[in-house]
Design an enzyme around this catalytic site. Sequence first.
Site, PDB file in Angstrom:
ATOM      1  N   GLU A   1       0.690  -0.961  -0.086  1.00  0.00           N
ATOM      2  CA  GLU A   1      -0.213   0.153   0.088  1.00  0.00           C
ATOM      3  C   GLU A   1       0.729   1.282   0.146  1.00  0.00           C
ATOM      4  O   GLU A   1       0.617   1.854  -0.454  1.00  0.00           O
ATOM      5  CB  GLU A   1      -0.652  -0.062   1.260  1.00  0.00           C
ATOM      6  CG  GLU A   1      -2.098  -0.869   1.055  1.00  0.00           C
ATOM      7  CD  GLU A   1      -2.016  -2.114   1.193  1.00  0.00           C
ATOM      8  OE1 GLU A   1      -1.133  -2.473   1.473  1.00  0.00           O
ATOM      9  OE2 GLU A   1      -2.998  -3.261   1.565  1.00  0.00           O
TER      10      GLU A   1
ATOM     11  N   HIS B   1     -11.081  -4.491   9.892  1.00  0.00           N
ATOM     12  CA  HIS B   1     -11.437  -4.518   8.635  1.00  0.00           C
ATOM     13  C   HIS B   1     -13.069  -3.502   8.740  1.00  0.00           C
ATOM     14  O   HIS B   1     -13.976  -4.063   8.229  1.00  0.00           O
ATOM     15  CB  HIS B   1     -12.261  -6.194   8.400  1.00  0.00           C
ATOM     16  CG  HIS B   1     -10.863  -6.555   7.186  1.00  0.00           C
ATOM     17  ND1 HIS B   1     -10.455  -6.925   8.081  1.00  0.00           N
ATOM     18  CD2 HIS B   1     -10.218  -7.397   6.427  1.00  0.00           C
ATOM     19  CE1 HIS B   1      -9.315  -8.327   7.484  1.00  0.00           C
ATOM     20  NE2 HIS B   1      -9.378  -7.893   6.649  1.00  0.00           N
TER      21      HIS B   1
HETATM   22  C1  LIG Z   1      -2.368  -4.759   4.680  1.00  0.00           C
HETATM   23  C2  LIG Z   1      -3.062  -5.683   3.906  1.00  0.00           C
HETATM   24  N1  LIG Z   1      -3.267  -5.165   2.318  1.00  0.00           N
HETATM   25  C3  LIG Z   1      -4.309  -5.902   1.556  1.00  0.00           C
HETATM   26  C4  LIG Z   1      -5.356  -6.659   2.515  1.00  0.00           C
HETATM   27  C5  LIG Z   1      -6.386  -8.081   2.102  1.00  0.00           C
HETATM   28  N2  LIG Z   1      -5.702  -9.307   1.551  1.00  0.00           N
HETATM   29  C6  LIG Z   1      -6.339 -10.036   2.682  1.00  0.00           C
HETATM   30  S1  LIG Z   1      -5.312 -11.371   2.230  1.00  0.00           S
HETATM   31  C7  LIG Z   1      -5.319 -10.925   1.122  1.00  0.00           C
HETATM   32  C8  LIG Z   1      -3.289 -11.716   0.079  1.00  0.00           C
HETATM   33  C9  LIG Z   1      -3.056 -12.546   0.863  1.00  0.00           C
HETATM   34  O1  LIG Z   1      -1.944 -12.834  -0.651  1.00  0.00           O
HETATM   35  P1  LIG Z   1      -0.560 -13.915   0.460  1.00  0.00           P
HETATM   36  O2  LIG Z   1      -0.086 -13.263   0.797  1.00  0.00           O
HETATM   37  O3  LIG Z   1      -0.587 -14.320  -1.091  1.00  0.00           O
HETATM   38  O4  LIG Z   1      -1.644 -15.234   1.017  1.00  0.00           O
HETATM   39  P2  LIG Z   1      -2.587 -15.882   0.069  1.00  0.00           P
HETATM   40  O5  LIG Z   1      -4.118 -16.263   1.042  1.00  0.00           O
HETATM   41  O6  LIG Z   1      -2.661 -16.358  -0.714  1.00  0.00           O
HETATM   42  O7  LIG Z   1      -2.273 -17.119   1.474  1.00  0.00           O
HETATM   43  C10 LIG Z   1      -5.159  -9.816   0.624  1.00  0.00           C
HETATM   44  C11 LIG Z   1      -4.538  -8.810  -0.355  1.00  0.00           C
HETATM   45  C12 LIG Z   1      -4.814  -6.991   4.128  1.00  0.00           C
HETATM   46  N3  LIG Z   1      -5.459  -8.088   4.589  1.00  0.00           N
HETATM   47  N4  LIG Z   1      -4.367  -6.476   4.918  1.00  0.00           N
END
Ligand SMILES: Cc1ncc(C[n+]2csc(CCOP(=O)(O)OP(=O)(O)O)c2C)c(N)n1
Lengths: 330, 330, 319, 319
Positions: free
Chosen positions: A60, A136
């Site tokens: 971000e 959230h």
């Molecule tokens: C700082 C932040 N940005 C965005 C999100 C929204 N979000 C939750 S899980 C996720 C994807 C995370 O991807 P990854 O780290 O690869 O984990 P995965 O879900 O693939 O296991 C996102 C964008 C968040 N929780 N925190």
Amino acid sequence: MTETLYIQAINQALHEEMERDAEVIVIGLDVARQGGLFGATRKLYDRFGADRVIDTPISEAGFTGAAIGMAMEGMRPVVEIQFADFVTVAFDQLSTVAAKMHFMTRGATHVPLVVRMPYGVNVSGEGYMTGAGPHHSQSPENWFCHVAGLKVVMPSSPADALGLLKSAIRDENPVMFFEQKGLYYTSRAEIPDGEHLVPLGRAQVKRTGSDVTVIATGAMVMQAIAVAEKLDADGISLEIVDPRTLVPLDRETILTSVAKTGRAVITHEAPATAGFGAEISAVIAEHGFADLKAPIRRVCALDMPVPPGSMVRATMPTQGRIEAAVRELL
Amino acid sequence: MTETLYIQAINQALHEEMERDAEVIVIGLDVARQGGLFGATRKLYDRFGADRVIDTPISEAGFTGAAIGMAMEGMRPVVEIQFADFVTVAFDQLSTVAAKMHFMTRGATHVPLVVRMPYGVNVSGEGYMTGAGPHHSQSPENWFCHVAGLKVVMPSSPADALGLLKSAIRDENPVMFFEQKGLYYTSRAEIPDGEHLVPLGRAQVKRTGSDVTVIATGAMVMQAIAVAEKLDADGISLEIVDPRTLVPLDRETILTSVAKTGRAVITHEAPATAGFGAEISAVIAEHGFADLKAPIRRVCALDMPVPPGSMVRATMPTQGRIEAAVRELL
Amino acid sequence: MALNEEQLIAMYRALAGSRSAEHEITELNKQGVLSGHHSGLGHEAIGVGVGFAVRPDDCVQMSHRSGMMLAHARGGYSLSDAVLSQFGQAPSHYAQTEGGPRTCSIVGLVGTWVPMSVGIAMADRFRGKDTVTVTFFGDGAANEGAVHEAMNLAGTRRLPIVFVIENNGFAVSMPTSEATAAEDFASRAAGYGMPGVTVDGHDALAVYEVATQALARARAGRGPTLVEAVITRWEPHAQGIADLRSAEEMAEARIRDGAQILRAALIERGLLDEAAAAAIQAQIDEEIRAACEQGQSTKHASAEPAPMTPEAAAALTYA
Amino acid sequence: MALNEEQLIAMYRALAGSRSAEHEITELNKQGVLSGHHSGLGHEAIGVGVGFAVRPDDCVQMSHRSGMMLAHARGGYSLSDAVLSQFGQAPSHYAQTEGGPRTCSIVGLVGTWVPMSVGIAMADRFRGKDTVTVTFFGDGAANEGAVHEAMNLAGTRRLPIVFVIENNGFAVSMPTSEATAAEDFASRAAGYGMPGVTVDGHDALAVYEVATQALARARAGRGPTLVEAVITRWEPHAQGIADLRSAEEMAEARIRDGAQILRAALIERGLLDEAAAAAIQAQIDEEIRAACEQGQSTKHASAEPAPMTPEAAAALTYA
Ligand SMILES: Cc1ncc(C[n+]2csc(CCOP(=O)(O)OP(=O)(O)O)c2C)c(N)n1
Ligand SMILES: Cc1ncc(C[n+]2csc(CCOP(=O)(O)OP(=O)(O)O)c2C)c(N)n1
Ligand SMILES: [Mg+2]
Ligand SMILES: [Mg+2]
């Protein structure tokens, strides 16, 4: 006039402004192929392509900062922060860079940036993630109200969402645009035909009344209206003012209303302490004091993290709490 | 009683608490061998060694987060953010993690963390960096006042700096500790002998008076006192209240004073809009309304970035502005 | 693109001049005539090397160390400007001047400005320009999260950007060796899918060479490069902050000297001799002397500014 | 530390059980009985492999994918608990339970919790413990600045910590290949002065092996390790979010199956046969069935909660 959902109004504003100006672009997480986690950017990728609808890594600060750089070059980036809560990791970019660049460059550089943030509690239960807990569900608008150089906007209806977002995109300053995510799929109302712009910095009197002014933001506007309708039956007449833009604040509309009613209740979704309600109260206590017949009441969330699940309802500024505050003033 | 500089009082508090409790540690940039950019951590490294006085890479989010982890394990880390302005990059750690951990773990995990932040304009011209411009002069306390779960402290004298920092270190919650850096080498006063603790959450009446209550924080306390002394000659009597702790706020002391004077001026170094002065005003307008004889005035910095050099003085809440506000109310 | 003789002499002129101006400014700080300066002594060859490699329409975001040298090397920013700016009588080298080479303001938080540089590169790419953005920061700043995010983002989009780390071995009192366990910063480039190069930052020609290659690569659409220029910080972090190094360590830091290195190289190539070098130095000294005199003579006591109105504040803050 | 026969069977039991529980929970989400789940299908072998490698007094910070499996593999968190927690009738696997293996809460922002893990390792080191902290996060989270800062800090202090990246190829809709230009995440380790290892995250034994080595290294005071476990995400990011992959791609994602891989390995070693595997599965199915029944039968309509007082709010928020 067309019946439109709040989220569709956002989407329409983006479509219209991107159509109008080829340098308006959208950037954020999952905004392209996915159309946004809540769907606010749907179809933009198909229409405008990957150069203008930009998915980024989960960074971000990085992508908000990049958008600031683009804006400094005169482009008009619209950032989506997936949940307003996540803006904490981009806070530095907004307060250190975006807010101060105009001042630091003695006006040479503008930052026509918009940061869209789905905020608040999704009490409606519609859309993605209801009762989503402390990380959230927050309403962080007031942090930004306290950063000189930023503007802060908070629409409460589809028409305002459309008209304010369009104005925000056209503004030369960084605008923090707070979209109440509980309204996305529940707030449906008519929007004017043709190009609809709502100027920043103008409050709206949502309902005229004579006994108490209720100043409400975001989803609380509808709650206040419901209370007003209920109290009508008891012969209590509420005037509802929606500031719509928090910075710059339309003090005049608020003060004019309080001059008429002599009483003010302020309600927002963020916790009371050091929230924007305090600023409104301070403005009234400083500039509308002579008109006041009663204390100024704030009806806000309790000072605590947003609880998960339905427990959140126990902590919110409910209609019951607004009504009680109004009655106390009479 | 010993005459002590504000910065020495901070240093003394750290020495005493580290002596008392082997799990109090200090962490930040240049806090060890350098003794802190302003000198607040001098001699700690020699006395307590590298395990307890920890220099880190320039990674405010990283080391603040690490300190949170240590605090969760029951240690008592004291973080130094080199300039309060830089806390923007660690904002997420404080609001997302530190503030909410107690709630999220249903009280199982405490975060006894202190974050020390040299803030504000160094109008004194003493010490490191005077007239330091928009990124080294801010007063960001109110962002934190609007994060439930944090406490916020702001000492205005050496004795309070000592007594409040010691209490902050012993508190079980994350405490944001704002040190006015212009006071570091200019505020010299007596501190009590022996162990001196000032409880969090208690305001202090710095001066009693009958006509107007001036609520002032940090360096503005001295400014307010100077105004009071000047106005004495004109037969205008000011009562000065220093909240000392902003969260939790000692409403009672403020309201008691306003009940007596019926008039309130609030002054702080941060810009007015959405600053902590608004919260104080709102508390008075809600709970002290019946006592008020006049509008509540805020005397704060202008709503703009802090200008560099001496231009900053044109934008500050000066004694002249405080005096004018007081006179308007009478 | 090897530099021709004329350019090499110009480079020497810029480097010797920057050194002298920086030396003078540092001295004026020590004397208390000026205050708070972050001395760039030791860093000059980085600014000059990159300054000669970039085009005027490339956007450069300078650091608090080699920025002045870079502005001077790019042209349009005289030694006199450099000195006078310290007295508040000429614009800062950070500022974009009318018609001057393209420059972007930094901000007071280290690392924080790097994402903005990435955005500038994105804007240029979007508009179909063939310009490159060059962004400078220190070894200390490199440990900030924003830098990581920015470099990774630049890698994913193969952006026309060059990241230049001025590794001077310290961040205030923190030795770089304690601020990261990495062998060098160039090793971080692989984690973002870009090449990483370590170069002797005292060697203006080497810096020029590396920068030229990185710029060409970026301009050709082949993506970003991480350049780590290793130098020594000759002075304390800033005027008014004690340096914890011993006198010997401080002296050692000055052994590698960018101006001498370039001078020796040009003498060896037969492009410069002692007399010519002395003539250049005499011109430099005169320009700096005059600027110092002007700066000090017109230095006015700053009058107490009149209180500003909220309207004036808003006009300065908002567009 | 090779696992003995009994442990290998236990590992299979944990893996098959986790798979089945995760499958059931995912199904209940699809049916709308439950909502919002981030399915861990495909990730089980990571949680189980690491879960068998850590000691109960090592502190583990779990991710939203393999967390439940890890808690189960460590012991004290039954399949029944896993299922019932989804109905709000058992504690979440993120929570430290009385007497249970040492666990640390995460937070809702990805990446944000990694510095906190580093602090836990610092606290343990400070107190002279020989424990290790293990912190999990995703490939997407790895691009957050806080993760960079945390890994670098851990490197400088040679902290007893293991960073485990669950690289499932996606962050919501963003393919990992577009979210970084790095060849792999292990390549980032060099930039922090620590070893980086990429391992097949579907292979519980390989994960166990890599984790065991990293833990031993950390425990011996030799510093952190970055472990990248590569797997596939079988399901959409979360229930209610459309997956942009085609049906073929989704099917392909399921080809590598951790449970089958371990089962085949144990059968090959003669430690398991079809009958034994079936018996294990029958026990698992029965436990899960019972838990689902209990969860669904006692699922109560959530009554409108009574308004909370400010005092109650403060008591929940402050110690
Ligand atoms: C700082 C932040 N940005 C965005 C999100 C929204 N979000 C939750 S899980 C996720 C994807 C995370 O991807 P990854 O780290 O690869 O984990 P995965 O879900 O693939 O296991 C996102 C964008 C968040 N929780 N925190
Ligand atoms: C976010 C942030 N943290 C701390 C500082 C204070 N500070 C200014 S310069 C500096 C040292 C920077 O070190 P480095 O990046 O290596 O650059 P150098 O000064 O050595 O050229 C520090 C800590 C800052 N300006 N911003
Ligand atoms: Mg450095
Ligand atoms: Mg992933």
